[in-house]
Design a protein around this motif. Sequence first.
Motif, mmCIF file in Angstrom:
data_model
loop_
_atom_site.group_PDB
_atom_site.id
_atom_site.type_symbol
_atom_site.label_atom_id
_atom_site.label_comp_id
_atom_site.label_asym_id
_atom_site.label_seq_id
_atom_site.Cartn_x
_atom_site.Cartn_y
_atom_site.Cartn_z
ATOM 1 N N ALA A 516 -5.428 22.082 8.735
ATOM 2 C CA ALA A 516 -5.147 20.748 8.209
ATOM 3 C C ALA A 516 -3.881 20.771 7.366
ATOM 4 C CB ALA A 516 -6.317 20.252 7.379
ATOM 5 N N LEU A 517 -3.096 19.699 7.483
ATOM 6 C CA LEU A 517 -1.832 19.601 6.760
ATOM 7 C C LEU A 517 -1.959 18.866 5.437
ATOM 8 C CD1 LEU A 517 0.741 18.837 9.588
ATOM 9 C CD2 LEU A 517 0.739 20.811 8.084
ATOM 10 N N GLN A 518 -3.086 18.199 5.204
ATOM 11 C CA GLN A 518 -3.217 17.453 3.962
ATOM 12 C C GLN A 518 -4.655 17.519 3.466
ATOM 13 O OE1 GLN A 518 -2.168 13.391 4.827
ATOM 14 N NE2 GLN A 518 -4.162 12.915 5.701
ATOM 15 N N ALA A 519 -4.835 17.205 2.198
ATOM 16 C CA ALA A 519 -6.163 17.219 1.609
ATOM 17 C C ALA A 519 -7.029 16.127 2.220
ATOM 18 C CB ALA A 519 -6.057 17.010 0.104
ATOM 19 N N GLU A 520 -8.314 16.378 2.268
ATOM 20 C CA GLU A 520 -9.225 15.433 2.910
ATOM 21 C C GLU A 520 -9.219 14.071 2.220
ATOM 22 O OE1 GLU A 520 -13.122 17.014 3.269
ATOM 23 O OE2 GLU A 520 -12.556 18.572 4.695
ATOM 24 N N SER A 521 -8.982 14.029 0.927
ATOM 25 C CA SER A 521 -9.084 12.779 0.174
ATOM 26 C C SER A 521 -7.806 11.949 0.180
ATOM 27 C CB SER A 521 -9.469 13.088 -1.278
ATOM 28 O OG SER A 521 -8.473 13.905 -1.885
ATOM 29 N N THR A 522 -6.795 12.406 0.885
ATOM 30 C CA THR A 522 -5.509 11.719 0.841
ATOM 31 C C THR A 522 -5.592 10.343 1.494
ATOM 32 O OG1 THR A 522 -4.312 13.807 0.876
ATOM 33 C CG2 THR A 522 -3.083 11.833 1.498
ATOM 34 N N VAL A 523 -5.202 9.301 0.767
ATOM 35 C CA VAL A 523 -5.106 7.936 1.283
ATOM 36 C C VAL A 523 -3.634 7.554 1.268
ATOM 37 C CG1 VAL A 523 -5.724 5.510 0.917
ATOM 38 C CG2 VAL A 523 -7.401 7.315 0.446
ATOM 39 N N PRO A 524 -3.066 7.150 2.401
ATOM 40 C CA PRO A 524 -1.636 6.825 2.420
ATOM 41 C C PRO A 524 -1.267 5.796 1.357
ATOM 42 C CG PRO A 524 -2.509 6.908 4.647
ATOM 43 C CD PRO A 524 -3.688 7.011 3.739
ATOM 44 N N PHE A 525 -0.248 6.123 0.589
ATOM 45 C CA PHE A 525 0.347 5.238 -0.415
ATOM 46 C C PHE A 525 -0.596 4.934 -1.581
ATOM 47 C CE2 PHE A 525 1.965 3.838 3.850
ATOM 48 C CZ PHE A 525 3.144 4.552 3.794
ATOM 49 N N ALA A 526 -1.611 5.765 -1.789
ATOM 50 C CA ALA A 526 -2.526 5.547 -2.907
ATOM 51 C C ALA A 526 -1.812 5.665 -4.249
ATOM 52 C CB ALA A 526 -3.689 6.529 -2.834
ATOM 53 N N ASP A 527 -0.709 6.411 -4.274
ATOM 54 C CA ASP A 527 0.049 6.566 -5.514
ATOM 55 C C ASP A 527 1.014 5.416 -5.764
ATOM 56 O OD1 ASP A 527 1.843 7.091 -3.512
ATOM 57 O OD2 ASP A 527 2.391 9.104 -4.206
ATOM 58 N N GLY A 528 1.059 4.448 -4.845
ATOM 59 C CA GLY A 528 1.954 3.303 -5.015
ATOM 60 C C GLY A 528 3.403 3.599 -4.725
ATOM 61 N N VAL A 529 3.683 4.779 -4.204
ATOM 62 C CA VAL A 529 5.065 5.165 -3.911
ATOM 63 C C VAL A 529 5.314 5.040 -2.417
ATOM 64 C CG1 VAL A 529 6.754 7.033 -3.963
ATOM 65 C CG2 VAL A 529 5.154 6.725 -5.879
ATOM 66 N N PHE A 530 6.338 4.296 -2.060
ATOM 67 C CA PHE A 530 6.758 4.137 -0.669
ATOM 68 C C PHE A 530 8.160 4.736 -0.554
ATOM 69 C CE2 PHE A 530 3.662 0.929 -1.628
ATOM 70 C CZ PHE A 530 2.876 0.845 -0.482
ATOM 71 N N PRO A 531 8.361 5.702 0.341
ATOM 72 C CA PRO A 531 9.656 6.394 0.401
ATOM 73 C C PRO A 531 10.764 5.585 1.084
ATOM 74 C CG PRO A 531 8.141 7.336 1.998
ATOM 75 C CD PRO A 531 7.352 6.336 1.213
ATOM 76 N N THR A 532 10.909 4.348 0.665
ATOM 77 C CA THR A 532 12.028 3.497 1.075
ATOM 78 C C THR A 532 13.137 3.629 0.030
ATOM 79 O OG1 THR A 532 11.073 1.643 -0.134
ATOM 80 C CG2 THR A 532 10.487 1.846 2.206
ATOM 81 N N PRO A 533 14.324 3.096 0.293
ATOM 82 C CA PRO A 533 15.379 3.156 -0.727
ATOM 83 C C PRO A 533 14.965 2.569 -2.074
ATOM 84 C CG PRO A 533 16.322 2.560 1.384
ATOM 85 C CD PRO A 533 14.841 2.586 1.578
ATOM 86 N N SER A 534 14.115 1.541 -2.064
ATOM 87 C CA SER A 534 13.679 0.894 -3.301
ATOM 88 C C SER A 534 12.429 1.523 -3.891
ATOM 89 C CB SER A 534 13.396 -0.585 -3.037
ATOM 90 O OG SER A 534 12.296 -0.721 -2.146
ATOM 91 N N GLY A 535 11.742 2.355 -3.105
ATOM 92 C CA GLY A 535 10.469 2.904 -3.541
ATOM 93 C C GLY A 535 9.317 1.932 -3.403
ATOM 94 N N LYS A 536 9.575 0.809 -2.728
ATOM 95 C CA LYS A 536 8.567 -0.232 -2.564
ATOM 96 C C LYS A 536 8.473 -0.656 -1.102
ATOM 97 C CE LYS A 536 9.377 -2.043 -7.235
ATOM 98 N NZ LYS A 536 9.592 -3.267 -8.057
ATOM 99 N N VAL A 537 7.481 -1.490 -0.795
ATOM 100 C CA VAL A 537 7.402 -2.089 0.534
ATOM 101 C C VAL A 537 8.565 -3.061 0.676
ATOM 102 C CG1 VAL A 537 6.038 -3.514 2.103
ATOM 103 C CG2 VAL A 537 4.894 -1.892 0.584
#
Length: 691
Positions: A516-537
């Motif tokens: 596995a490449l990630q922890a079982e509890s990982t929820v996408p974007f749960a930290d509120g960080v989006f890797p766009t130029p602005s860091g947002k949606v």
Amino acid sequence: MMKVYGACPHDCPDTCGIVTVVDTEVENGRCLDFYADPDHPVTQGWLCAKVRPYLERVYHPERLEYPLRRVGAKGSGQWQRISWDDALAEIGRNWREIIAEHGPAAILPYSYSGTLGLVQMEVVNGRFWNRLGASQLERSICGAAAEFAVNTTLGVRRSPRYEDVTHSQLVIVWGHNPVSTAPHFMPHLKKAQRNGAQLVVIDPRRTRTAKGADWHLAPKPATDGALALGIAHIIVNDGLHDEAWLTENTVGWPELAARLADYPPARVAQITGLSAGDIVKLARLYATVRPSLIKIADGLQRHRNGGQTIRAILTLPAITGQYGTLGAGLFYSASGIVSWDDEAVGKQAQSPPPARMVNMNRLGAALLGEVDDPPIQSLFVYGSNPAAVAPNAGQVVAGMKRDDLFTVVHELFMTDTADLADIVLPATSQLEQVDLHKPYGHTNLIYNAQAIPPLAECKSNWDVMRLLAKEMGFAEPWLHQEADEVIAEVLAATAVTHPALQAITLERLKTEHSIALQAESTVPFADGVFPTPSGKVELFSQTMADMGLEPLPRFVAAVDEQPPVAQFPPVLALNLISSAAHHFVTSTFANQPSLLKREGEPFVEIHPEDAALRGIGDGERVIVENGRGWCELKAVVTDAVRPGVAASSKGRWRKLNGGRNINWTTSAALGDMAGQSTFHTNNVWIRKKKG
């Protein structure tokens, strides 16, 4: 007896773990059994209908075993067996002549996902061709627009785990049929339904998945973007949106809010063919039942407006503040969890400057003169069957029949494309090669160990590239590594920037098979960080604006621009969608007798109203045609498609269907983003076959 662990290599998000049982007392080994890895966390001991009889494919009596040279006219079926040395010498001689006269860009590799994998697809697509200086292929036939839209809006393609859907209270499967194309998602979806989740399927056709839904909505094809914006309009108008989340986590919300005024229920109903009441009901259901998950796949965006369609759908989890919530948000692709180190894969920095780019959807036009500086003089095909699967296939076949085009095809079988080659090279199956697989439906790396030596004189994609490098006199060590050496190198290079890989070694993969490449509890974007130029949606995308694209989601009707033909009155046009077959992966497996029998003869579905208007009865032979071409199919009269829509599954070999398939009618026009294919923006006319 020996058990060998591997991975299913076919273009499916499930990427199953497999076990092959080999009799080692037989010379070179003999595969006795093939089954699902019971310990793989996603596969869980069962395989889809396509792959279960895989040994039929491996030991198919029509497997290519030796290199062949064409001795008659192209397509005549006249071949002469030759040695690998002779085949390589002939390829090298032709290429050196072409390079001397036109330059290496006159050589075009054409491939896609017939075999997935780090070595046999990604490295093969890069290293040798980059070193040769051949034309680059824009591989945009499948999900290019959706990938671009998700990356520019959210910053990365991330998805929840399959089992996380059991936390959902509402699941909207939109333009997607996971029963056929992501079957290992289905047990988790059914569990969610047993737990009380509602399932809504949005699709112009009542698919196998739609049959199990609580509610099926059938909009007109290519109107999904308008539907999404209409849903957003109602949510905002009713005050059901999450203003605080939007203010904190998005860019462009005020601009999008203003645009939503253009999509009231009455207008969206007129565009989509759905009732205004159903649109309002769906919007309120999505906004009030939480957590709500939207699951999409690639068929949804194979329209002229596909990129903006995905952009519009991506707004909905933002407007309701559901990104980063367990059981909610978007389920599209997990492929962004790790991206292999580009230089380790392709060695572009150690090769000549990149040559021109040729869009794979325009192959027919490119071969017939659209690309002429220099003209394409040689085509090398592997991992694909463009004479059957490319859009406007009749044009592809015409281009491949050019007398001055030198074509090499590396294949397991004499496909429609191989029929038109000058040299055919025999390829290995997955059980005869080594590879590493990074799925796009889940995040478990799987090592594929070689179960048996290559049959007869078959060779893997990577082994052929190594032989070609030797023939062309390329001495760079990275063109001659063994597959395991390639895997180890790419893992180490990628681990520098991806900490998740630092503990994953080739030795661990060989021992544990799947990691596995990630922890079982990982929820996408749960930290509120989006890797766009602005860091947002980015509801408003400055990246898209800088590229000259519309930066806000909008709906533009998808128009099939084809030459007008007098006998095809627009009023009688039907929108043909060519969905995935249940028993094939595009054209892979479409020559396997047991699967052909299960899939049945090639057919087109047509609504009873449309059939009656044309005097067509169920089971009758019909001609499906337009200004690009035609094919003959069996009519299936059914209300599974909405009026005005016809449906026929893709992937049929033309040689097994009277010399043509449905792609004789599809368009090679490009979509609104990323050079996307537009298979489903396809107007056809259907008539009963005379006599």
